[in-house]
Scaffold this motif. Structure first.
Motif, PDB file in Angstrom:
ATOM      1  N   PRO B 358       4.179  -2.769  -6.518  1.00 35.87           N
ATOM      2  CA  PRO B 358       5.191  -1.628  -6.602  1.00 35.87           C
ATOM      3  C   PRO B 358       5.229  -1.123  -5.164  1.00 35.87           C
ATOM      4  O   PRO B 358       4.242  -1.165  -4.441  1.00 35.87           O
ATOM      5  CB  PRO B 358       4.514  -0.862  -7.786  1.00 35.87           C
ATOM      6  CG  PRO B 358       3.068  -1.158  -7.519  1.00 35.87           C
ATOM      7  CD  PRO B 358       2.998  -2.795  -7.212  1.00 35.87           C
ATOM      8  N   ALA B 359       6.065  -0.149  -5.078  1.00 40.22           N
ATOM      9  CA  ALA B 359       6.034   0.723  -3.888  1.00 40.22           C
ATOM     10  C   ALA B 359       5.140   1.820  -4.144  1.00 40.22           C
ATOM     11  O   ALA B 359       5.001   2.417  -5.278  1.00 40.22           O
ATOM     12  CB  ALA B 359       7.633   1.312  -3.808  1.00 40.22           C
ATOM     13  N   SER B 360       4.533   2.419  -3.309  1.00 39.75           N
ATOM     14  CA  SER B 360       3.553   3.686  -3.450  1.00 39.75           C
ATOM     15  C   SER B 360       4.178   4.904  -3.963  1.00 39.75           C
ATOM     16  O   SER B 360       3.770   5.526  -4.532  1.00 39.75           O
ATOM     17  CB  SER B 360       2.898   3.964  -1.980  1.00 39.75           C
ATOM     18  OG  SER B 360       4.091   4.040  -1.218  1.00 39.75           O
ATOM     19  N   HIS B 361       5.498   5.018  -3.795  1.00 45.24           N
ATOM     20  CA  HIS B 361       6.371   6.298  -4.061  1.00 45.24           C
ATOM     21  C   HIS B 361       7.825   5.798  -4.297  1.00 45.24           C
ATOM     22  O   HIS B 361       8.183   4.557  -3.832  1.00 45.24           O
ATOM     23  CB  HIS B 361       6.194   7.344  -3.293  1.00 45.24           C
ATOM     24  CG  HIS B 361       6.596   7.694  -1.979  1.00 45.24           C
ATOM     25  ND1 HIS B 361       5.896   7.580  -0.857  1.00 45.24           N
ATOM     26  CD2 HIS B 361       7.792   7.294  -1.261  1.00 45.24           C
ATOM     27  CE1 HIS B 361       6.459   7.622   0.327  1.00 45.24           C
ATOM     28  NE2 HIS B 361       7.696   7.336  -0.112  1.00 45.24           N
ATOM     29  N   ALA B 362       8.578   6.740  -4.685  1.00 44.84           N
ATOM     30  CA  ALA B 362       9.887   6.312  -4.888  1.00 44.84           C
ATOM     31  C   ALA B 362      10.493   5.373  -3.833  1.00 44.84           C
ATOM     32  O   ALA B 362      10.618   5.995  -2.591  1.00 44.84           O
ATOM     33  CB  ALA B 362      10.737   7.349  -5.379  1.00 44.84           C
ATOM     34  N   LEU B 385     -10.510  -5.047 -17.999  1.00 46.45           N
ATOM     35  CA  LEU B 385     -11.938  -5.532 -17.515  1.00 46.45           C
ATOM     36  C   LEU B 385     -12.092  -5.185 -16.063  1.00 46.45           C
ATOM     37  O   LEU B 385     -12.998  -5.296 -15.513  1.00 46.45           O
ATOM     38  CB  LEU B 385     -12.091  -6.916 -17.798  1.00 46.45           C
ATOM     39  CG  LEU B 385     -11.820  -7.508 -19.453  1.00 46.45           C
ATOM     40  CD1 LEU B 385     -11.922  -8.961 -19.341  1.00 46.45           C
ATOM     41  CD2 LEU B 385     -13.065  -6.639 -20.213  1.00 46.45           C
ATOM     42  N   GLY B 386     -11.054  -5.073 -15.495  1.00 44.05           N
ATOM     43  CA  GLY B 386     -11.060  -4.985 -14.003  1.00 44.05           C
ATOM     44  C   GLY B 386      -9.553  -4.659 -13.258  1.00 44.05           C
ATOM     45  O   GLY B 386      -8.745  -4.877 -13.763  1.00 44.05           O
ATOM     46  N   ALA B 387      -9.698  -4.000 -12.218  1.00 46.36           N
ATOM     47  CA  ALA B 387      -8.440  -3.838 -11.342  1.00 46.36           C
ATOM     48  C   ALA B 387      -8.711  -3.951  -9.977  1.00 46.36           C
ATOM     49  O   ALA B 387      -9.683  -3.668  -9.521  1.00 46.36           O
ATOM     50  CB  ALA B 387      -7.839  -2.615 -11.610  1.00 46.36           C
ATOM     51  N   GLN B 388      -7.743  -4.367  -9.051  1.00 43.51           N
ATOM     52  CA  GLN B 388      -7.767  -4.556  -7.679  1.00 43.51           C
ATOM     53  C   GLN B 388      -6.575  -4.016  -7.210  1.00 43.51           C
ATOM     54  O   GLN B 388      -5.380  -4.212  -7.863  1.00 43.51           O
ATOM     55  CB  GLN B 388      -7.929  -5.961  -7.164  1.00 43.51           C
ATOM     56  CG  GLN B 388      -9.288  -6.468  -7.825  1.00 43.51           C
ATOM     57  CD  GLN B 388      -9.321  -7.966  -7.774  1.00 43.51           C
ATOM     58  OE1 GLN B 388      -9.098  -8.646  -6.625  1.00 43.51           O
ATOM     59  NE2 GLN B 388     -10.134  -8.710  -8.686  1.00 43.51           N
ATOM     60  N   GLY B 389      -6.601  -3.412  -5.851  1.00 47.21           N
ATOM     61  CA  GLY B 389      -5.373  -2.742  -5.289  1.00 47.21           C
ATOM     62  C   GLY B 389      -5.779  -3.230  -3.569  1.00 47.21           C
ATOM     63  O   GLY B 389      -6.624  -2.891  -3.149  1.00 47.21           O
ATOM     64  N   VAL B 390      -4.475  -3.522  -3.231  1.00 48.30           N
ATOM     65  CA  VAL B 390      -4.347  -3.793  -1.693  1.00 48.30           C
ATOM     66  C   VAL B 390      -3.034  -3.040  -1.129  1.00 48.30           C
ATOM     67  O   VAL B 390      -2.025  -3.582  -1.716  1.00 48.30           O
ATOM     68  CB  VAL B 390      -4.473  -5.033  -1.188  1.00 48.30           C
ATOM     69  CG1 VAL B 390      -4.490  -5.247   0.416  1.00 48.30           C
ATOM     70  CG2 VAL B 390      -5.887  -5.792  -1.686  1.00 48.30           C
ATOM     71  N   GLY B 391      -3.020  -2.290  -0.263  1.00 48.04           N
ATOM     72  CA  GLY B 391      -1.923  -1.469   0.334  1.00 48.04           C
ATOM     73  C   GLY B 391      -2.267  -0.368   1.335  1.00 48.04           C
ATOM     74  O   GLY B 391      -3.264  -0.465   1.836  1.00 48.04           O
ATOM     75  N   GLY B 392      -1.217   0.432   1.157  1.00 46.80           N
ATOM     76  CA  GLY B 392      -1.439   1.699   2.165  1.00 46.80           C
ATOM     77  C   GLY B 392      -1.477   2.963   1.132  1.00 46.80           C
ATOM     78  O   GLY B 392      -2.651   2.849   0.538  1.00 46.80           O
ATOM     79  N   GLU B 393      -0.807   3.727   1.285  1.00 49.47           N
ATOM     80  CA  GLU B 393      -0.626   5.207   0.450  1.00 49.47           C
ATOM     81  C   GLU B 393      -0.890   4.739  -1.017  1.00 49.47           C
ATOM     82  O   GLU B 393      -0.381   4.022  -1.533  1.00 49.47           O
ATOM     83  CB  GLU B 393       0.502   5.764   1.044  1.00 49.47           C
ATOM     84  CG  GLU B 393       0.851   6.917  -0.002  1.00 49.47           C
ATOM     85  CD  GLU B 393       2.208   7.203   0.123  1.00 49.47           C
ATOM     86  OE1 GLU B 393       2.737   8.009   1.265  1.00 49.47           O
ATOM     87  OE2 GLU B 393       3.213   6.901  -0.425  1.00 49.47           O
ATOM     88  N   GLY B 394      -1.806   5.680  -1.663  1.00 49.36           N
ATOM     89  CA  GLY B 394      -1.962   5.711  -3.162  1.00 49.36           C
ATOM     90  C   GLY B 394      -2.560   4.428  -3.890  1.00 49.36           C
ATOM     91  O   GLY B 394      -2.612   4.573  -5.004  1.00 49.36           O
ATOM     92  N   TYR B 426       5.495  11.144  -4.200  1.00 49.85           N
ATOM     93  CA  TYR B 426       4.194  10.634  -4.908  1.00 49.85           C
ATOM     94  C   TYR B 426       3.933   9.699  -5.800  1.00 49.85           C
ATOM     95  O   TYR B 426       2.942   9.055  -5.701  1.00 49.85           O
ATOM     96  CB  TYR B 426       3.589  12.003  -5.765  1.00 49.85           C
ATOM     97  CG  TYR B 426       3.586  13.283  -4.652  1.00 49.85           C
ATOM     98  CD1 TYR B 426       2.395  13.499  -3.960  1.00 49.85           C
ATOM     99  CD2 TYR B 426       4.649  14.286  -4.864  1.00 49.85           C
ATOM    100  CE1 TYR B 426       2.215  14.475  -3.085  1.00 49.85           C
ATOM    101  CE2 TYR B 426       4.529  15.505  -3.921  1.00 49.85           C
ATOM    102  CZ  TYR B 426       3.062  15.751  -3.054  1.00 49.85           C
ATOM    103  OH  TYR B 426       3.452  16.756  -2.292  1.00 49.85           O
ATOM    104  N   SER B 427       5.221   9.287  -6.161  1.00 46.83           N
ATOM    105  CA  SER B 427       5.135   8.073  -7.250  1.00 46.83           C
ATOM    106  C   SER B 427       6.675   7.871  -7.468  1.00 46.83           C
ATOM    107  O   SER B 427       7.545   8.002  -6.813  1.00 46.83           O
ATOM    108  CB  SER B 427       4.404   8.753  -8.485  1.00 46.83           C
ATOM    109  OG  SER B 427       4.432   7.611  -9.428  1.00 46.83           O
ATOM    110  N   SER B 428       6.515   6.995  -8.570  1.00 46.57           N
ATOM    111  CA  SER B 428       8.111   6.621  -9.093  1.00 46.57           C
ATOM    112  C   SER B 428       7.966   7.166 -10.649  1.00 46.57           C
ATOM    113  O   SER B 428       6.779   7.320 -11.060  1.00 46.57           O
ATOM    114  CB  SER B 428       8.148   5.256  -9.137  1.00 46.57           C
ATOM    115  OG  SER B 428       8.400   4.468  -7.895  1.00 46.57           O
TER     116      SER B 428
END
Lengths: 554, 554
Positions: B358-362, B385-394, B426-428
């Protein structure tokens, strides 16, 4: 088997979520979307930012077109087409082509109403000059009005959208006045949280008029209830919205007590073949269980999808609404979820309040910004009832975490146990949300009782002494009148200087006050902490002073 | 009543949290803190950033001093003082002043062990030249080694701290090589999530060597297991830590199966007068209920406070540990919570996986950045059970929200219902966390079955056809070999072109793939979505190819 006919009235947010989800669930259905305006599926939350030039291209706002929705989802999308009546018996809708004026009748097996809400307009002289921002036509009209390069703008209404309008008009270089009927900006917040936002607006040159009404709009000015006049070549209004229930009412659908369309927990109206979603519909409040109007895009989208699931016979249960929202104002981020203190107190609810002023990330890493957080807790159950945040970086994150905790039934004390991601540029080893939990535990267990900024005067009148435990340097920058000053690091040795009776201890933000209260309590003193410290007291009393000064001037 | 004597061994993070909390709970206790190093309460998570010059002043790392802790909290803090033995029978500790060599004996009513963990050192020739970063003395030594202006640096170990070291050495302008024994950077992540991080490091000029060991350190070079040599004037190691249990073991305290000090859910060791906290202690894993070592500052601080509560007789229950962590790497934010796919599969756990981008915001608001998110769900219960995230803002925000959801028992499907703060910057309207929930619902209910990138080859071998529904422009930038290409918007009309048998549909990120699967399923086809689309497949296969290429070169 004949294919189902699904008709959706309103092609933005919820309506289009319903239509596309219906297609994913039923490839063979006939799905028709009627939209009164000229565009569907546009970015309504982006409209103020196009006005301000932040979103430069108008085309960026147009996420989909009738053609793209046709080719991808096989939807029959008709813009500039108004649903003028519903025949519930016959299950038909009369649709009027607003370009040709021609009417046609459409059958449905299931009908989804997503008409949205209508901007409230003040019944004042010249009021028709006030522009509003509901759709692309509105933004086109506003852009045209800005073409003639007005120098002054008036925004009426200081809610979330009103402040976005202000920010964008300032960004365009206009001199902006903001008039708000209430005695603070951002009515969903409590006054001590809103006060720094008003300060920031004033610092940015906005003429903020609280507890004030516009009484008339002239050609390029506005007359206000305090007798003054402000320049107002361009006037934009955001004084609230009203559920657009005209079609539903004419069709005899039930409304709820707040004036929105009444639906059950599967989003079905009082007619078993008609569903309704979005700003026109009453939600169930997560805190009180009562009907409530909440005009938020997230809920509209979510409910659009759920209505489609319900229509397709899938199991659905709509969750009660918290109403989480955020706005950016002149570099500040302001976010809130759940209920505020004002409303809960007006209902006589027994609550505990926690104010903190944590850094957005570890103070030893460059760029940390101080934020203000407020947590509102049910005194009996420790259940979180609401939260508010004002600051820079990371305010939205903390409110999102708290909103999630609320949804998961995590109590205020249990916030201390949340494992939140920490590296020095992102948070602190004790994240601001953890710290709210720590303070909440101390309050719950009676370790450090606290009082609120608005309770201070009465406590002092009842004989309490205010003890300021900040350093001399901090005191020099401002202090609570009449307070006794003993820096925390000297308190242990100078405790005998304190007068008899109740002691109200405070530092800058509440943390050293907590340590001081613990020390004094164990010396047998009746000590309470001024919640949020000097900063919260200052913001709270400033909000009062401003309102009183303006009331006096009126 | 005589006052209690509390003794704390280790004056950083957990130890100091315990000491200050004990003071708040007991103003009359004698509280002594012994710290082997020269400083207490320093910012250990800031050490790499001082090395890199991001935190310019060494003094910024020193949050408290023995003097400040003495005046504020009445603590007797003794630095450069080592606890050399515990006499559990007599309840005494022998403390050695490391400056004078003198021993003294201290009584205790309650003892808190917070000795931390020791960096693992490779048993290689020249290994003593490898510096590590555990405390201020270490950072002083490293800064001294950087004074002579080396041009090349080697970092051994590509975990969270290793990558912080790399980032900071690059920031200082050194040529950095990174050697990691495993076949990916960031072992807590799955390979397709770690692969973009390795790419980013390589783009920044870092010589990344995976599946490689350092076999010897020369004067200014390092010999590697692949036979090559890299320049290594400065060598910093982060290959893991080992619980520092020497004192506990000598005192006969029980250890757990992972080699850490064993404590109960009130943090008490096998001796009823001794508590233990921090990196030296085994936690209980939130996913498996098994003992686990988790070296995180947040848990150390939290447990320090809880140990103090327990000692003071307050009710305490330590929560099981998720292990949420974040790291900034060359502008990327990488965060994770709970378990990863590798570990769960190795245990034979039946899981469902969701990848999104996804995009970090709209997307219509400037500055949105694409992130990769991964959610790991128990197939039977829908429990996260788990989560991972890679990116920039947010990215940190979304992982914090998911960690909170996990703590609150919110299931994967219920993520769709979270009300998260939305404004376009900030988000979508559907936050990335909501979208994970949407995808999870579709998987749970069997609406859109999916397969993982690493399952694709076997499925194709079994006769499935890969159908790429992206546009021709996207396909031109790279595609899965052998795929059939029909853009989504043409799929409805061209479905008869598809061969018989199973269809594996994919787009760029998975969303159009979902729509395509729904369409094909309703045409009676056996269709599954390639989870995460082309981007996840590409990252996953790239991680394999890189590892295989390096294995081949070795």
């Amino acid at each position: 088997m004949t294919s189902k006919r699904y008709l959706i009235i309103g092609g933005v947010a919820g309506g289009m979520s319903a239509a596309t989800r219906l297609r994913r669930l039923d490839e063979h259905a006939q799905i028709t979307v009627l939209e009164r305006g000229g565009h569907v599926s546009f970015a309504n939350c982006g409209l103020p930012y196009h006005l301000g030039g932040v979103i430069e291209e108008r085309s960026s706002l147009l996420l989909q077109t009738p053609a793209s929705l046709g080719s991808r989802f096989g939807l029959d999308v008709r813009v500039r087409t108004e649903a003028v009546s519903i025949d519930r018996e016959a299950r038909t809708v009369v649709a009027r082509d607003l370009t040709t004026g021609e009417d046609s009748t459409l059958d449905y097996d299931a009908l989804v109403l997503s008409p949205g809400a209508t901007p409230v307009r003040p019944p004042i002289e010249g009021g028709e000059r006030m522009l509003t921002l509901r759709d692309i036509d509105d933004v086109d009209a506003a852009m045209a009005a800005l073409e003639v390069a007005p120098r002054s703008a008036l925004v009426i209404g200081a809610g979330f959208i009103g402040l976005e309008m202000v920010e964008n008009l300032v960004h365009r270089g206009l001199d902006v006045a903001l008039v708000e009927l209430g005695d603070q900006v951002l009515p969903p917040l409590d006054p001590e949280m809103a006060s720094p936002v008003a300060d920031r607006l004033r610092e940015a040159g906005v003429d903020v008029r609280l507890a004030t009404q516009v009484t008339a709009l002239g050609a390029d000015t506005a007359r206000l209830s305090d007798g003054t006049t402000v320049a107002a070549e361009f006037v934009l209004g955001s004084i609230g919205v009203r559920p657009d229930t005209s079609l539903a009412t004419a069709a005899g659908l039930e409304l709820g007590p707040r004036g929105g369309i009444r639906v059950d927990d599967m989003l079905r109206t009082s007619d078993p073949h008609i569903w309704a979603i979005g700003d026109a519909v009453e939600k169930v409040d997560a805190i009180t269980g009562e009907p409530r109007l909440v005009a938020l895009a997230g809920l509209a989208n979510r409910h659009g999808r759920l209505a489609a699931d319900a229509i397709a016979g899938r199991p659905v249960r709509v969750r009660e609404a918290l109403g989480t929202a955020v706005v950016g104002v002149m570099g500040l981020t302001v976010a809130a979820t759940g209920w505020n203190e004002k409303l809960l107190r007006s209902r006589g609810r027994d609550i505990r309040i926690v104010h903190t002023h944590p850094a957005s990330h570890a103070g030893y890493y460059p760029g940390a910004e101080q934020m203000a957080l407020k947590l509102i807790v049910d005194a009996a159950t420790d259940v979180i009832l609401g939260a508010q945040g004002v600051g820079g970086e990371g305010v939205d994150k903390r409110i999102d975490v708290i909103a999630t905790a609320m949804a998961g039934g995590i109590t205020a004390s249990e916030l201390a146990d949340l494992e939140l991601a920490y590296a020095p540029q992102y948070s602190s080893a004790k994240d601001p949300v953890n710290m709210l939990g720590y303070v909440a535990v101390n309050a719950l267990e009676g370790l450090t009782p606290s009082i609120q900024w608005h309770e201070l005067d009465a406590a002092v009148d009842a004989g309490a002494t205010v003890v300021d435990v900040r350093t001399a340097g901090e005191v020099a920058d401002g202090a609570i009148p009449g307070s006794l000053r003993i820096p925390l690091d000297e308190l242990r040795s100078r405790a005998d200087e304190l007068p008899a009776g109740r002691l109200i201890v405070h530092c800058k933000v509440g943390q050293r006050g907590h340590t001081a209260v613990r020390l004094l309590a164990q010396l047998g003193r009746d000590a309470v902490n001024l919640d949020g410290g000097y900063l919260t007291w200052k913001a709270g009393t400033a909000s009062r002073t401003a309102t009183e000064a303006e009331a006096l001037a009126a």
